[in-house]
Design a protein around this motif. Structure first.
Motif, mmCIF file in Angstrom:
data_model
loop_
_atom_site.group_PDB
_atom_site.id
_atom_site.type_symbol
_atom_site.label_atom_id
_atom_site.label_comp_id
_atom_site.label_asym_id
_atom_site.label_seq_id
_atom_site.Cartn_x
_atom_site.Cartn_y
_atom_site.Cartn_z
ATOM 1 N N VAL A 15 7.637 11.619 31.838
ATOM 2 C CA VAL A 15 6.665 10.896 32.166
ATOM 3 C C VAL A 15 6.751 11.182 33.795
ATOM 4 O O VAL A 15 5.441 9.730 33.964
ATOM 5 N N ASP A 16 7.300 10.724 34.133
ATOM 6 C CA ASP A 16 7.304 10.602 36.202
ATOM 7 C C ASP A 16 7.978 11.730 36.350
ATOM 8 O O ASP A 16 8.953 12.137 36.297
ATOM 9 N N LEU A 17 7.725 12.299 37.610
ATOM 10 C CA LEU A 17 7.521 13.323 38.379
ATOM 11 C C LEU A 17 9.051 13.358 38.876
ATOM 12 O O LEU A 17 9.226 14.279 39.496
ATOM 13 N N ASP A 18 9.599 11.782 39.061
ATOM 14 C CA ASP A 18 10.259 11.723 40.173
ATOM 15 C C ASP A 18 11.483 11.627 38.903
ATOM 16 O O ASP A 18 12.741 11.464 38.979
ATOM 17 N N GLY A 19 11.387 11.939 37.560
ATOM 18 C CA GLY A 19 13.102 11.818 36.987
ATOM 19 C C GLY A 19 12.912 12.718 35.528
ATOM 20 O O GLY A 19 12.246 13.466 35.799
ATOM 21 N N PHE A 20 13.848 12.431 34.410
ATOM 22 C CA PHE A 20 13.936 13.444 34.173
ATOM 23 C C PHE A 20 13.840 13.132 32.078
ATOM 24 O O PHE A 20 14.267 13.684 31.042
ATOM 25 N N GLU A 21 12.922 12.023 31.962
ATOM 26 C CA GLU A 21 12.319 11.219 31.287
ATOM 27 C C GLU A 21 11.782 12.176 30.283
ATOM 28 O O GLU A 21 10.471 12.682 31.121
ATOM 29 N N PHE A 22 11.218 12.871 28.561
ATOM 30 C CA PHE A 22 10.010 13.667 28.144
ATOM 31 C C PHE A 22 9.807 12.761 28.189
ATOM 32 O O PHE A 22 9.718 12.023 27.150
ATOM 33 N N GLN A 23 7.898 12.770 28.184
ATOM 34 C CA GLN A 23 6.558 12.338 27.130
ATOM 35 C C GLN A 23 6.626 12.518 25.371
ATOM 36 O O GLN A 23 7.260 11.485 25.147
ATOM 37 N N ASN A 24 7.501 13.558 25.178
ATOM 38 C CA ASN A 24 7.630 13.827 23.204
ATOM 39 C C ASN A 24 8.688 14.894 23.213
ATOM 40 O O ASN A 24 7.993 15.933 23.534
#
Length: 78
Positions: A15-24
């Motif tokens: 989702v964000d290049l600074d995080g570890f949350e995946f879009q799907n």
């Protein structure tokens, strides 16, 4: 005989290049589980190079052996 140290290689679009949350999370790419860090790193490098044109795509190496046995002592290349 060396102790088995399993590593998981997986990735997906963030989702964000600074995080570890995946879009799907349904579309995560599970590359595989490898018996040592060297083979996991080789697989990670190959798949990361194939997706270099997609800035949102990231691949990771998870040290599964550390999750399975948190008391295990660190060693080089683990």
């Amino acid at each position: 005989m060396a102790k088995q140290r399993l590593h998981l290689v997986f990735g997906g679009e963030l989702v964000d290049l600074d995080g570890f949350e995946f879009q799907n999370t349904d579309s995560l790419d599970i590359v595989g589980i490898f018996p040592d860090y060297a083979s996991a790193h080789a697989a990670w490098k190959a798949v990361a190079q194939r997706t270099v044109d997609n800035a949102q795509m990231r691949y990771f190496i998870v040290h599964m052996h550390k999750l399975l046995d948190p008391e295990e002592e660190e060693s080089p290349g683990s």
